[in-house]
Motif scaffolding. Structure first.
Motif, PDB file in Angstrom:
ATOM      1  N   LEU A  57       0.828  -1.210   0.000  1.00 41.15           N
ATOM      2  CA  LEU A  57       0.000   0.000   0.000  1.00 41.15           C
ATOM      3  C   LEU A  57       0.862   1.259   0.000  1.00 41.15           C
ATOM      4  N   SER A  58       1.943   1.242   0.783  1.00 41.79           N
ATOM      5  CA  SER A  58       2.826   2.407   0.793  1.00 41.79           C
ATOM      6  C   SER A  58       3.373   2.665  -0.603  1.00 41.79           C
ATOM      7  N   LEU A  59       3.753   1.572  -1.263  1.00 43.73           N
ATOM      8  CA  LEU A  59       4.299   1.703  -2.613  1.00 43.73           C
ATOM      9  C   LEU A  59       3.249   2.275  -3.562  1.00 43.73           C
ATOM     10  N   ILE A  60       2.017   1.775  -3.427  1.00 43.90           N
ATOM     11  CA  ILE A  60       0.945   2.274  -4.295  1.00 43.90           C
ATOM     12  C   ILE A  60       0.695   3.758  -4.040  1.00 43.90           C
ATOM     13  N   MET A  61       0.692   4.144  -2.765  1.00 45.29           N
ATOM     14  CA  MET A  61       0.495   5.559  -2.426  1.00 45.29           C
ATOM     15  C   MET A  61       1.546   6.417  -3.129  1.00 45.29           C
ATOM     16  N   ILE A  62       2.797   5.938  -3.074  1.00 49.65           N
ATOM     17  CA  ILE A  62       3.887   6.716  -3.662  1.00 49.65           C
ATOM     18  C   ILE A  62       3.718   6.818  -5.177  1.00 49.65           C
ATOM     19  N   ILE A  63       3.330   5.697  -5.797  1.00 48.11           N
ATOM     20  CA  ILE A  63       3.153   5.717  -7.251  1.00 48.11           C
ATOM     21  C   ILE A  63       2.057   6.712  -7.624  1.00 48.11           C
ATOM     22  N   VAL A  64       0.932   6.652  -6.900  1.00 46.84           N
ATOM     23  CA  VAL A  64      -0.174   7.559  -7.222  1.00 46.84           C
ATOM     24  C   VAL A  64       0.256   9.008  -7.023  1.00 46.84           C
ATOM     25  N   TRP A  65       0.959   9.281  -5.901  1.00 51.74           N
ATOM     26  CA  TRP A  65       1.404  10.661  -5.663  1.00 51.74           C
ATOM     27  C   TRP A  65       2.284  11.177  -6.791  1.00 51.74           C
TER      28      TRP A  65
END
Lengths: 599, 401
Positions: A331-339
């Motif tokens: 989830l952290s990785l996904i958050m970073i990608i979206v940001w």
């Protein structure tokens, strides 16, 4: 004559290793000591004083801060080791292990700072989870229970980040231990598989994981960047306090910072020995639990309710740990990608309200050079460090073929670059570099990277090296092969999984170096990490996300390669088969081997 | 043979390093005279000629992508116009550069230093000046000096006389940012702020001192609450400090329980307050750039409905500067770069409201583009620098643990 040359070569190589790996400690440690006792040639102060420590002792909140720092370090280290072991016990031999092993590389490659950014965005009161819950249940989470900016968040975050590291380091090690045979043997004696893991594997696993455990302990004790993002600030942890004092241009606070850094280093030494002591207690001193027959048979009436409960909760902890590690990291990785692709993502939107490629586009033209520098530096320093470690391991090894040159280097010396506060070491090293000639920026930076990478490679190879079966050497030598041939054609291939994994760890450590690159490179050498850290002070999540992603992708590549090679090499029985046919072949091979052994 | 040589080499290297180590431990530095002094009247064409081909290593905070992009633009222009490379060394705190300079000075490295130019003000400048890390006045000799608006206090930095050791680059004013939709009438005095916090608990906070913005907030509050503000423009008197600052602590004692996280945690920086404003956790953010809002809006970090304002009494104001260290390697290049950054072209670009938006230090007639529409608020001068440390210490004593 020939022998003499050999001997001198050996000695000079050894000296070279020692010089490269340990010499920087001299100016580093003496610089720290001098600064802590207020001896400062820059200000013409030559009379030592304890005023730095007095200032430190009087600093409001210092004792709370120290206690909290110890708390965070001890609890997160304990939890990481416990959860990792429970996960190994539960899944190592299951059919899901392959999937878990595959997932470890990307999780491990996610840098601490990147993970912290994503983790913080998940759990703040205005973060993703809270937004989701508001949208679905009209109820905002984390407004009362504070996780981010609290030691709880720091403990959870560090634990989730260290578990994959312990698992990763265990992969190569477990291949060296004869897990299958040991378990079979234990089970034939009536132990359940769980007990067999605890009583047979654990006492072998723990001592070989010693360095890894010390590494995560030292890391959690002295971490600054993660603590800044998710840790508490009133009071902040000791390393963060030291960092902020050093960031003041007032020289008096620098004195306090140096004293604080010395205290931190002493705390670290204390904890290192605590880890060793606890390990000794469990594995060597209080060994009765390992063979006592009590509570061994599963159906035994003597099992108290407590044991059963703790067993259930341990199994639960394993599943919970694994799920949270996987979930939080992805989830952290996904958050970073979206940001990284968003232009605006205001509260309470679940997805960005404005998407944009603007930030990628403006950064890309400047990235290529940075990329090349980072990777070149990382590969070069990891290779040099690996060669040095190999030399040292061979010379240092008690079971060495030739006993002529043996030098036992105290462990504390090897781990010093990891446990001593980097900043204080570097201040001294930098000064020495300036005297000798600071204009050789690449050389200094490379050396400093080797210096900091070396202990990690050493600690990841030490366990496998010690558990290497010397019988192979004897067989090889008795068959008339030279020592070199035996080493190169038998030992190295068998230890190749551990070597490539240590290379990957080394490369990722080098990629993550911020202070050495900046301080010794004087800004001439820009890596992805120096850019990322400089940008993170501006709190722009979108640009931070781009660099965090780049910081992830590079080591990920090396971890993936390492895992791939590790799977295809090493002892035959632990290799992953390519196809069914090969599996059959291997099975046959294994059987013959078993038979050979039983004979 | 080779071996022997190798060993000899090794010995040499070890010896060299050992000597250096001992030297590090015991040396005292000598203040050698610098040979490449900048003379009183600069022979500018000669300097431009000498600067050709030089690379200027410019140490500056690298946390803002708008600022980094501006410096990338400046680098391009300098290369085209003057054949000078401006290499931005991004640091997360400029004190890294200062401790590097101190180390170089300790090692007696009076020429060929690694830092050619840096971005500083306030405490950092004072410390550099005290430690003689900047030794040669140059600001008034620059050709671009003629454009500088001398009505601004460009010759002192937090009450410390600059003596030409640094050249002004831009202006900072402590402003507050609010969302017109959410908070149409934001508080404009400290008293109003307290009432506001009572009506809207958990929605206000300020960056934690000793961060630059946090301490500036304390100064602003103290300037309004203290009986006699003139006291703050003199050095701190330890005997009366407790009595003078009493109103501030009483005020904060009331404010903190009503603040974000009940005052148990504080934002780390100005950027963090802006992030929290956008996240809806705070109603007010704090910044030192009066044009922050327009810049942040076009960049997407703040909503279109945000606006900036200053307190009724005015905004705490200061100037940030560029300087050249005593041992700079590319002195001429640095002079050319600073002179360019002070030119109307570069200052107008810097003030571009959709980019950085940093207010210019030049006279208004030289500024073109959107930078001409820059907002400046009524200004309040910075107190005596001794208040900085005193307030930070007292705050830490009361609230920091």
């Amino acid at each position: 004559m020939n022998n003499c040359i050999k001997k001198t070569t050996k000695t000079s190589i050894l000296i070279l290793v020692l010089v490269l790996c340990f010499l920087p400690m001299l100016p580093g440690l003496s610089g720290l000591l001098l600064a802590a006792f207020a001896i400062n040639p820059r200000l013409n102060q030559f009379h030592g004083s304890l005023s730095g420590f007095e200032q430190l002792a009087q600093f409001p909140g210092i004792s709370q801060s120290i206690l909290m720092t110890l708390n965070v370090s001890i609890i997160s280290t304990f939890l990481s080791v416990l959860i990792s072991f429970v996960i190994l016990r539960r899944w190592y031999q299951s059919k899901h292990w392959q999937k878990i092993e595959n997932a470890i590389a990307p999780i491990l490659a996610l840098p601490h700072v990147a993970f912290a950014i994503g983790f913080a965005f998940l759990f703040t009161p205005s973060g993703f989870i809270s937004r989701l819950s508001t949208e679905l249940f009209e109820f905002a989470l984390f407004t009362d229970v504070q996780i981010i900016k609290h030691q709880l968040g720091l403990i959870i975050g560090l634990t989730l980040k260290e578990v994959p590291f312990i698992l990763f380091m265990s992969i190569a090690l477990l291949k060296q231990l004869n897990i299958k045979q040991s378990l079979q043997c234990a089970q034939s004696l009536g132990f359940s598989q769980q007990q067999a893991w605890l009583k047979v594997i654990f006492p072998q696993w723990l001592p070989k994981m010693r360095f890894s455990i010390i590494a995560i302990m030292a890391y959690s004790l002295s971490v600054v960047d993660v603590s800044l993002i998710i840790g508490p600030s009133i009071p902040s942890t000791l390393p963060v306090m030291i960092w902020s004092w050093l960031n003041e241009s007032n020289l008096d606070t620098h004195l306090m910072a140096a004293s604080g850094a010395l205290v931190l280093a002493l705390l670290c030494v204390l904890l290192v020995y605590t880890v060793i002591f606890v390990e000794w207690l469990i594995v060597k001193k209080c060994t009765s639990w390992q063979f006592s027959g009590r509570k061994t048979l599963t159906g035994c009436k003597g099992i108290s309710l407590f044991t059963r409960l703790s067993k259930a909760s341990l199994a639960g902890l394993g599943s919970l740990g694994l799920i949270s590690v996987l979930l939080a990291s992805s989830l952290s990785l996904i958050m970073i990608i979206v940001w990284s692709f968003s232009k605006r993502w205001p509260y309470p939107h679940i997805l960005p309200s404005n998407w944009s490629l603007q930030f990628w586009q403006s950064e890309l033209p400047y990235l290529f050079d940075t990329f090349v520098t980072s990777i070149g530096l990382a590969m070069l320093s990891a290779t040099i460090a690996l060669l040095l470690v190999l030399v040292l391991l061979e010379v240092n090894n008690r079971n060495n073929i030739s006993h002529k040159v043996r030098l036992v280097i105290p462990m504390i010396l090897i781990v010093t670059p990891i446990i001593a506060p980097q900043l204080s070491l570097l201040l001294g090293i930098q000064l020495a570099a300036i005297y000798i000639g600071a204009e050789h920026f690449y050389l200094w930076v490379l050396w400093s990277h080797v210096f900091f990478v070396f202990p990690y490679i050493y600690l990841s190879l030490d366990g496998p090296w010690r558990s290497f079966d010397q019988g192979f050497n004897k067989v090889g030598l008795s068959l008339g092969k030279s020592a070199w041939t035996v080493w190169w054609t038998i030992k190295i291939p068998l230890l190749l999984p551990a070597i490539v994994i240590s290379m990957a760890v080394g490369i990722s450590v080098s990629l993550a170096q911020f202070l050495p690159t900046l301080m010794l490179g004087a800004g001439r050498i820009a890596t992805i990490t120096t850019e990322a850290v400089a940008l993170s002070s501006g709190q722009d999540r979108r640009v931070m996300a781009i660099y965090a992603l780049l910081q992830t992708i590079t080591p990920l590549f090396f971890f993936a390669v390492a895992l791939f090679i590790a799977k295809k090499t090493g002892p035959l029985e632990s290799r992953t088969p390519f196809s069914f046919k090969k599996q059959l072949k291997q099975h046959k091979h294994k059987r013959t081997k078993h038979e050979a052994r039983s004979i | 043979m080779k071996n022997l040589m190798e060993q000899k080499m090794l010995k040499k290297v070890i010896l060299k390093i050992a000597i250096a180590t001992v030297f590090v431990s015991t040396s005292s530095f000598s203040l050698a005279q610098d040979t490449t002094t900048i003379s009183k009247n600069l022979d500018w064409p000669r300097i431009e000629k000498q600067a050709k081909g030089q690379t200027v290593y410019f140490y500056a905070w690298g946390g803002s992508q708008q600022i980094n992009n501006y410096l990338r633009w400046a680098d391009k222009q300098l290369q085209q116009q003057f054949d000078v490379r401006l290499q931005h060394v991004k640091v997360d705190d400029i004190s890294t550069a200062i401790s590097r300079l101190l180390a170089e000075k300790a090692a007696g490295k009076v020429t060929g230093g690694t830092i050619d130019m840096l971005w500083i003000n306030g405490e950092n400048f004072k410390n550099m000046k005290q430690n003689q890390l900047i030794t040669q006045p140059f600001a008034q000799q620059l050709p671009s000096w003629q454009f500088v608006n001398k009505d601004f206090p460009v010759d002192n930095d937090f009450t410390e006389p600059t003596e030409g050791l640094e050249a002004p680059w831009g202006i900072g004013q402590l402003i507050f940012i609010h969302d017109k939709k959410r908070t149409p009438t934001p508080p404009t005095s400290m008293k109003q702020l307290l009432t506001f916090a009572q009506q809207n608990p958990n929605k206000f906070s300020y960056p934690q001192p000793p961060s630059f913005h946090g301490t500036s907030f304390l100064k602003t509050a103290l300037l309004e609450l203290v009986e006699d503000p003139a006291l703050l423009y003199q050095a701190v008197d330890e005997k009366t400090f407790v009595k003078t600052t009493q109103p501030l602590w009483q005020y904060l004692d009331q404010l903190h329980p009503l603040s974000w996280q009940q005052g148990k945690q504080f934002p780390t920086s100005s950027a963090h307050t802006m992030q929290l404003l956008d996240d809806g956790e705070l109603d007010l953010a704090i910044s030192f750039n009066p044009n922050e809002v327009s810049s942040a809006q076009s960049n997407g970090t703040l909503a279109e409905t945000t606006d900036s304002y200053a307190m009724e009494n005015g905004a705490l104001s200061n100037i940030h500067f560029l300087s050249i260290p005593f041992n700079a390697n590319a002195k001429q290049g640095a002079l050319v770069a600073i002179n360019f950054l002070l030119s109307p072209e570069a200052q107008s670009k810097k003030g571009d409201l959709s980019q950085w938006g940093d207010p210019s230090v030049l006279k208004t007639q030289y500024i073109t583009g959107s930078a001409a529409n820059t907002k400046l608020f009524k200004s309040v001068a910075e107190p005596h620098p001794s208040w900085q440390a005193a307030l930070e210490q007292a705050w830490q004593q009361r609230y920091g643990h």
